[in-house]
Motif scaffolding. Structure first.
Motif, PDB file in Angstrom:
ATOM      1  N   SER A  79       0.836  -1.206   0.000  1.00 26.67           N
ATOM      2  CA  SER A  79       0.000   0.000   0.000  1.00 26.67           C
ATOM      3  C   SER A  79       0.872   1.258   0.000  1.00 26.67           C
ATOM      4  O   SER A  79       1.957   1.260   0.588  1.00 26.67           O
ATOM      5  CB  SER A  79      -0.918   0.008   1.219  1.00 26.67           C
ATOM      6  OG  SER A  79      -0.146   0.225   2.391  1.00 26.67           O
ATOM      7  N   PRO A  80       0.397   2.347  -0.654  1.00 25.54           N
ATOM      8  CA  PRO A  80       1.173   3.606  -0.673  1.00 25.54           C
ATOM      9  C   PRO A  80       1.457   4.131   0.737  1.00 25.54           C
ATOM     10  O   PRO A  80       2.524   4.684   0.987  1.00 25.54           O
ATOM     11  CB  PRO A  80       0.268   4.570  -1.450  1.00 25.54           C
ATOM     12  CG  PRO A  80      -0.588   3.682  -2.300  1.00 25.54           C
ATOM     13  CD  PRO A  80      -0.816   2.449  -1.487  1.00 25.54           C
ATOM     14  N   ARG A  81       0.513   3.948   1.671  1.00 26.75           N
ATOM     15  CA  ARG A  81       0.724   4.409   3.039  1.00 26.75           C
ATOM     16  C   ARG A  81       1.894   3.672   3.684  1.00 26.75           C
ATOM     17  O   ARG A  81       2.692   4.256   4.419  1.00 26.75           O
ATOM     18  CB  ARG A  81      -0.551   4.194   3.881  1.00 26.75           C
ATOM     19  CG  ARG A  81      -1.627   5.230   3.638  1.00 26.75           C
ATOM     20  CD  ARG A  81      -2.904   4.889   4.413  1.00 26.75           C
ATOM     21  NE  ARG A  81      -2.645   4.638   5.828  1.00 26.75           N
ATOM     22  CZ  ARG A  81      -2.371   5.595   6.706  1.00 26.75           C
ATOM     23  NH1 ARG A  81      -2.299   6.849   6.324  1.00 26.75           N
ATOM     24  NH2 ARG A  81      -2.147   5.289   7.980  1.00 26.75           N
ATOM     25  N   PHE A  82       1.996   2.391   3.379  1.00 20.97           N
ATOM     26  CA  PHE A  82       3.091   1.610   3.952  1.00 20.97           C
ATOM     27  C   PHE A  82       4.430   2.067   3.362  1.00 20.97           C
ATOM     28  O   PHE A  82       5.425   2.166   4.076  1.00 20.97           O
ATOM     29  CB  PHE A  82       2.880   0.122   3.687  1.00 20.97           C
ATOM     30  CG  PHE A  82       3.824  -0.752   4.462  1.00 20.97           C
ATOM     31  CD1 PHE A  82       3.477  -1.232   5.709  1.00 20.97           C
ATOM     32  CD2 PHE A  82       5.082  -1.063   3.969  1.00 20.97           C
ATOM     33  CE1 PHE A  82       4.358  -2.014   6.445  1.00 20.97           C
ATOM     34  CE2 PHE A  82       5.965  -1.833   4.692  1.00 20.97           C
ATOM     35  CZ  PHE A  82       5.596  -2.315   5.941  1.00 20.97           C
ATOM     36  N   VAL A  83       4.429   2.356   2.055  1.00 23.46           N
ATOM     37  CA  VAL A  83       5.661   2.839   1.412  1.00 23.46           C
ATOM     38  C   VAL A  83       6.094   4.152   2.045  1.00 23.46           C
ATOM     39  O   VAL A  83       7.277   4.356   2.347  1.00 23.46           O
ATOM     40  CB  VAL A  83       5.454   3.007  -0.101  1.00 23.46           C
ATOM     41  CG1 VAL A  83       6.677   3.665  -0.736  1.00 23.46           C
ATOM     42  CG2 VAL A  83       5.183   1.660  -0.758  1.00 23.46           C
ATOM     43  N   ASP A  84       5.136   5.058   2.282  1.00 24.03           N
ATOM     44  CA  ASP A  84       5.466   6.329   2.941  1.00 24.03           C
ATOM     45  C   ASP A  84       6.067   6.082   4.322  1.00 24.03           C
ATOM     46  O   ASP A  84       7.051   6.727   4.706  1.00 24.03           O
ATOM     47  CB  ASP A  84       4.198   7.186   3.095  1.00 24.03           C
ATOM     48  CG  ASP A  84       3.700   7.736   1.764  1.00 24.03           C
ATOM     49  OD1 ASP A  84       4.501   7.808   0.820  1.00 24.03           O
ATOM     50  OD2 ASP A  84       2.502   8.078   1.695  1.00 24.03           O
ATOM     51  N   GLY A  85       5.464   5.144   5.049  1.00 26.71           N
ATOM     52  CA  GLY A  85       5.963   4.846   6.389  1.00 26.71           C
ATOM     53  C   GLY A  85       7.353   4.258   6.355  1.00 26.71           C
ATOM     54  O   GLY A  85       8.220   4.608   7.171  1.00 26.71           O
ATOM     55  N   TYR A  86       7.602   3.383   5.379  1.00 21.28           N
ATOM     56  CA  TYR A  86       8.934   2.791   5.292  1.00 21.28           C
ATOM     57  C   TYR A  86       9.982   3.819   4.898  1.00 21.28           C
ATOM     58  O   TYR A  86      11.145   3.747   5.326  1.00 21.28           O
ATOM     59  CB  TYR A  86       8.962   1.626   4.285  1.00 21.28           C
ATOM     60  CG  TYR A  86      10.351   1.070   4.168  1.00 21.28           C
ATOM     61  CD1 TYR A  86      10.826   0.174   5.115  1.00 21.28           C
ATOM     62  CD2 TYR A  86      11.216   1.523   3.175  1.00 21.28           C
ATOM     63  CE1 TYR A  86      12.122  -0.285   5.064  1.00 21.28           C
ATOM     64  CE2 TYR A  86      12.517   1.073   3.121  1.00 21.28           C
ATOM     65  CZ  TYR A  86      12.968   0.164   4.068  1.00 21.28           C
ATOM     66  OH  TYR A  86      14.259  -0.267   4.024  1.00 21.28           O
ATOM     67  N   ASN A  87       9.597   4.805   4.102  1.00 24.22           N
ATOM     68  CA  ASN A  87      10.561   5.811   3.652  1.00 24.22           C
ATOM     69  C   ASN A  87      11.197   6.568   4.820  1.00 24.22           C
ATOM     70  O   ASN A  87      12.255   7.181   4.669  1.00 24.22           O
ATOM     71  CB  ASN A  87       9.898   6.795   2.693  1.00 24.22           C
ATOM     72  CG  ASN A  87       9.640   6.156   1.335  1.00 24.22           C
ATOM     73  OD1 ASN A  87      10.223   5.129   1.001  1.00 24.22           O
ATOM     74  ND2 ASN A  87       8.758   6.750   0.556  1.00 24.22           N
ATOM     75  N   VAL A  88      10.548   6.532   5.971  1.00 23.25           N
ATOM     76  CA  VAL A  88      11.139   7.152   7.164  1.00 23.25           C
ATOM     77  C   VAL A  88      12.459   6.446   7.504  1.00 23.25           C
ATOM     78  O   VAL A  88      13.421   7.084   7.949  1.00 23.25           O
ATOM     79  CB  VAL A  88      10.156   7.097   8.348  1.00 23.25           C
ATOM     80  CG1 VAL A  88      10.812   7.591   9.631  1.00 23.25           C
ATOM     81  CG2 VAL A  88       8.915   7.935   8.036  1.00 23.25           C
ATOM     82  N   ILE A  89      12.500   5.126   7.281  1.00 24.48           N
ATOM     83  CA  ILE A  89      13.739   4.385   7.533  1.00 24.48           C
ATOM     84  C   ILE A  89      14.852   4.877   6.614  1.00 24.48           C
ATOM     85  O   ILE A  89      15.999   5.044   7.031  1.00 24.48           O
ATOM     86  CB  ILE A  89      13.512   2.870   7.343  1.00 24.48           C
ATOM     87  CG1 ILE A  89      12.591   2.338   8.432  1.00 24.48           C
ATOM     88  CG2 ILE A  89      14.839   2.102   7.353  1.00 24.48           C
ATOM     89  CD1 ILE A  89      13.180   2.392   9.816  1.00 24.48           C
ATOM     90  N   ASP A  90      14.504   5.114   5.339  1.00 19.36           N
ATOM     91  CA  ASP A  90      15.510   5.639   4.413  1.00 19.36           C
ATOM     92  C   ASP A  90      16.047   6.984   4.896  1.00 19.36           C
ATOM     93  O   ASP A  90      17.243   7.264   4.804  1.00 19.36           O
ATOM     94  CB  ASP A  90      14.905   5.799   3.014  1.00 19.36           C
ATOM     95  CG  ASP A  90      14.714   4.458   2.322  1.00 19.36           C
ATOM     96  OD1 ASP A  90      15.387   3.482   2.707  1.00 19.36           O
ATOM     97  OD2 ASP A  90      13.882   4.385   1.397  1.00 19.36           O
ATOM     98  N   THR A  91      15.158   7.819   5.424  1.00 22.74           N
ATOM     99  CA  THR A  91      15.574   9.125   5.927  1.00 22.74           C
ATOM    100  C   THR A  91      16.476   8.971   7.146  1.00 22.74           C
ATOM    101  O   THR A  91      17.511   9.646   7.264  1.00 22.74           O
ATOM    102  CB  THR A  91      14.352   9.984   6.295  1.00 22.74           C
ATOM    103  OG1 THR A  91      13.496  10.092   5.148  1.00 22.74           O
ATOM    104  CG2 THR A  91      14.761  11.369   6.752  1.00 22.74           C
ATOM    105  N   LEU A  92      16.109   8.070   8.053  1.00 22.23           N
ATOM    106  CA  LEU A  92      16.954   7.812   9.219  1.00 22.23           C
ATOM    107  C   LEU A  92      18.321   7.290   8.804  1.00 22.23           C
ATOM    108  O   LEU A  92      19.351   7.665   9.370  1.00 22.23           O
ATOM    109  CB  LEU A  92      16.270   6.801  10.145  1.00 22.23           C
ATOM    110  CG  LEU A  92      15.081   7.318  10.959  1.00 22.23           C
ATOM    111  CD1 LEU A  92      14.284   6.154  11.551  1.00 22.23           C
ATOM    112  CD2 LEU A  92      15.557   8.242  12.087  1.00 22.23           C
ATOM    113  N   GLU A  93      18.344   6.435   7.787  1.00 22.35           N
ATOM    114  CA  GLU A  93      19.603   5.866   7.316  1.00 22.35           C
ATOM    115  C   GLU A  93      20.482   6.953   6.701  1.00 22.35           C
ATOM    116  O   GLU A  93      21.700   6.992   6.914  1.00 22.35           O
ATOM    117  CB  GLU A  93      19.330   4.765   6.291  1.00 22.35           C
ATOM    118  CG  GLU A  93      20.542   3.941   5.935  1.00 22.35           C
ATOM    119  CD  GLU A  93      20.201   2.741   5.092  1.00 22.35           C
ATOM    120  OE1 GLU A  93      20.980   1.771   5.107  1.00 22.35           O
ATOM    121  OE2 GLU A  93      19.169   2.763   4.389  1.00 22.35           O
ATOM    122  N   ASP A  94      19.865   7.868   5.948  1.00 23.28           N
ATOM    123  CA  ASP A  94      20.621   8.953   5.320  1.00 23.28           C
ATOM    124  C   ASP A  94      21.249   9.873   6.368  1.00 23.28           C
ATOM    125  O   ASP A  94      22.331  10.419   6.161  1.00 23.28           O
ATOM    126  CB  ASP A  94      19.721   9.781   4.406  1.00 23.28           C
ATOM    127  CG  ASP A  94      19.309   9.011   3.160  1.00 23.28           C
ATOM    128  OD1 ASP A  94      19.993   8.023   2.822  1.00 23.28           O
ATOM    129  OD2 ASP A  94      18.302   9.393   2.527  1.00 23.28           O
TER     130      ASP A  94
END
Length: 506
Positions: free
Chosen positions: A411-426
């Motif tokens: 789901s798009p909502r789940f993708v948005d939520g996961y993208n927070v991990i990418d931001t934390l990793e960056d």
């Protein structure tokens, strides 16, 4: 009294006068040098220098031994002292300096000294060798065009040596910091990339390690250390088809550099290709290569598994002399020897199956994705699908989508939520352990909020800042709201708003 005096005189007459001097110890050092017992040679040359610290021949021979022991910086210091202060016409020092800098990867500096040797010694003993070296340096320089001032060069050597020592002592994060700075300062210094990739791999950041290595191979095609590292990374991930592809390339490589040959032999041994490993490592030993503990460790293993038992035992005895605690711990007697261990990610898969904690399951899925392990993720997908674990199934699908060109349903909502991990990793500025704790906290928030339509996960920066701030506040780290807000480029009021949302969902 007369008889005692006569007895004493007779005794004195039997004593052979013996005077030790620098020449005596120098000759002893040469004897051991010719026998390739380099550590003994180094000791005796040092004794000779103590008797005559300004004898250029003693110093030059010591510099040659130090270079063969990979103590290049100290060797260079001695060689420059000879040229600058003791004997400016000892031209072979220029040749030795050129070789040392070539081994260090400082090709411009190596070329400078090689050209000086050709200028000053057109009939010198090393003239042809120097011309060959310049040809090789021309090839290498076209691949790595780093122009350094003398102060930059000295700084580079010091930082590289510091990083190497930190890696050997297991201080991986400290080594990574130095290597990242080296890469920033010298973007084409490939050995720094390769060492950083190793540090990241051992820290568990497998995806980053592979990306760094693949970047090197894209920009510096055929880089031997990068190829060897990538083969080992893939081996411990269980990606044997990829390993075999690299091995096929390594099988036709014939480097002239001793350290590269050692790297090739050790890599083959790590991969379980013992015939190839033994060929390279045994060749090096025959020609007097003085390796470290790792060299003799893998020589002993490759010799044992190719039925060269006497050589295996001799090599293992060298390991024991260097590390006495290894006595009676021959690796072929140990059923848990590293070569026979399961691939790195198998333990992550087993942990996933054994834990009931969903946040930890999400972290394990994330680590499997970082490791590039598609097979384990596909196995987990079958498990969570059969158990109707919809949240974990969606998480697994997203991890697979990030590694493959498939389009698993997420789901798009789940993708948005996961993208927070990418931001934390960056924005990662923490140790691996702390970073994973922050991820687990976010997985809990995501799990509790993903099905609530009133919650929007699109503002990745704000969510990432809030979850990091909640963690550091709970752990009582001395970091203010203002510092976190600035780190993620948001206002403190936005941080306070999202911090409250995180607190509500924990």
């Amino acid at each position: 009294m007369g008889r005692q005096q006569q007895k004493a005189e007779n005794l004195i007459g039997q004593i052979v006068p013996f005077a030790q001097n620098g020449e005596y110890f120098f000759k002893k050092g040469l004897k051991y040098y010719r026998r390739r017992e380099l550590y003994k040679a180094k000791k005796y040359f040092q004794r000779a220098i103590q008797y005559d610290p300004n004898e250029p021949i003693f110093l030059c021979q010591q510099a040659a031994v130090l270079a063969e022991l990979s103590e290049f910086e100290e060797s260079n210091t001695i060689l420059k002292r000879i040229i600058d202060k003791l004997d400016s016409e000892m031209y072979e020092c220029y040749y030795f300096l050129a070789n040392n800098y070539a081994y260090l990867g400082l090709f411009q500096e190596a070329k400078k000294y090689a050209n000086q040797y050709l200028k000053f010694a057109p009939d010198g003993e090393f003239y042809e060798d120097t011309e060959d070296l310049i040809d090789l340096l021309s090839i290498e320089s076209s691949e790595m065009n780093i122009h350094l001032e003398e102060t930059d060069e000295e700084n580079l050597i010091l930082q590289q040596e510091n990083a190497r020592e930190l890696l050997e002592n297991g201080k991986l994060e400290e080594a990574s910091e130095i290597l990242q700075q080296l890469i920033s300062d010298y973007p084409e210094f490939w050995s720094a990339y390769n060492n950083l990739a190793l540090a990241q791999f051992y820290l568990g950041n497998v995806k980053k390690a592979i990306k760094l290595t693949e970047d090197v191979l894209q920009k510096n095609e055929g880089n031997l250390h990068a190829m060897c590292n990538l083969a080992v990374f893939f081996h411990y991930l269980g990606r044997e088809k990829a390993v075999e592809h690299i091995v096929a390339q390594l099988n036709i490589v014939h480097p002239i550099d001793f350290d590269q040959r050692s790297k090739l032999g050790v890599t083959f041994a790590l991969l379980g290709k013992y015939e190839f490993a033994y060929r390279w490592l045994r060749w090096l030993q025959k020609f007097g290569y003085e390796g470290d503990v790792s060299f003799y460790y893998w020589l002993s293993i490759s010799a044992f598994y190719t039925d060269h038992n006497e050589i295996a035992n001799d090599a293992w005895n060298k390991v024991v002399r260097m590390n006495p605690e290894k006595r009676n711990a021959e690796p072929w007697l140990n059923s848990n020897m590293a070569i026979n261990e399961e691939p790195l990610t198998s333990s992550l898969l087993e942990q996933f199956k054994e834990t009931d904690n969903e946040e930890k399951k999400c972290l394990l899925l994330f680590l499997l994705m970082e490791a590039g392990n598609v097979e384990s993720l596909e196995e987990i997908k079958r498990i969570v699908s059969s158990d109707s674990l919809h949240y974990l199934e969606e998480f697994t699908n997203h991890m697979l989508n990030k590694l493959t060109y498939d389009n698993h349903k997420v789901s798009p909502r789940f993708v948005d939520g996961y993208n927070v991990i990418d931001t934390l990793e960056d924005q990662n500025g923490w140790s691996q352990i702390i970073q994973q704790k922050i991820y687990i906290l976010w997985f809990r928030v995501l799990q509790n909020g993903v099905n609530d339509p009133s919650i929007n996960f699109k503002n990745n920066q704000a969510w990432a800042a809030a979850v990091e701030y909640c963690f550091v506040r709970a752990e009582e780290y001395p970091i203010s709201q203002k510092e976190i807000a600035q780190k993620y480029s948001i206002s403190t009021s936005t941080l306070r708003k999202y911090t409250q949302l995180v607190m509500d969902l924990i």
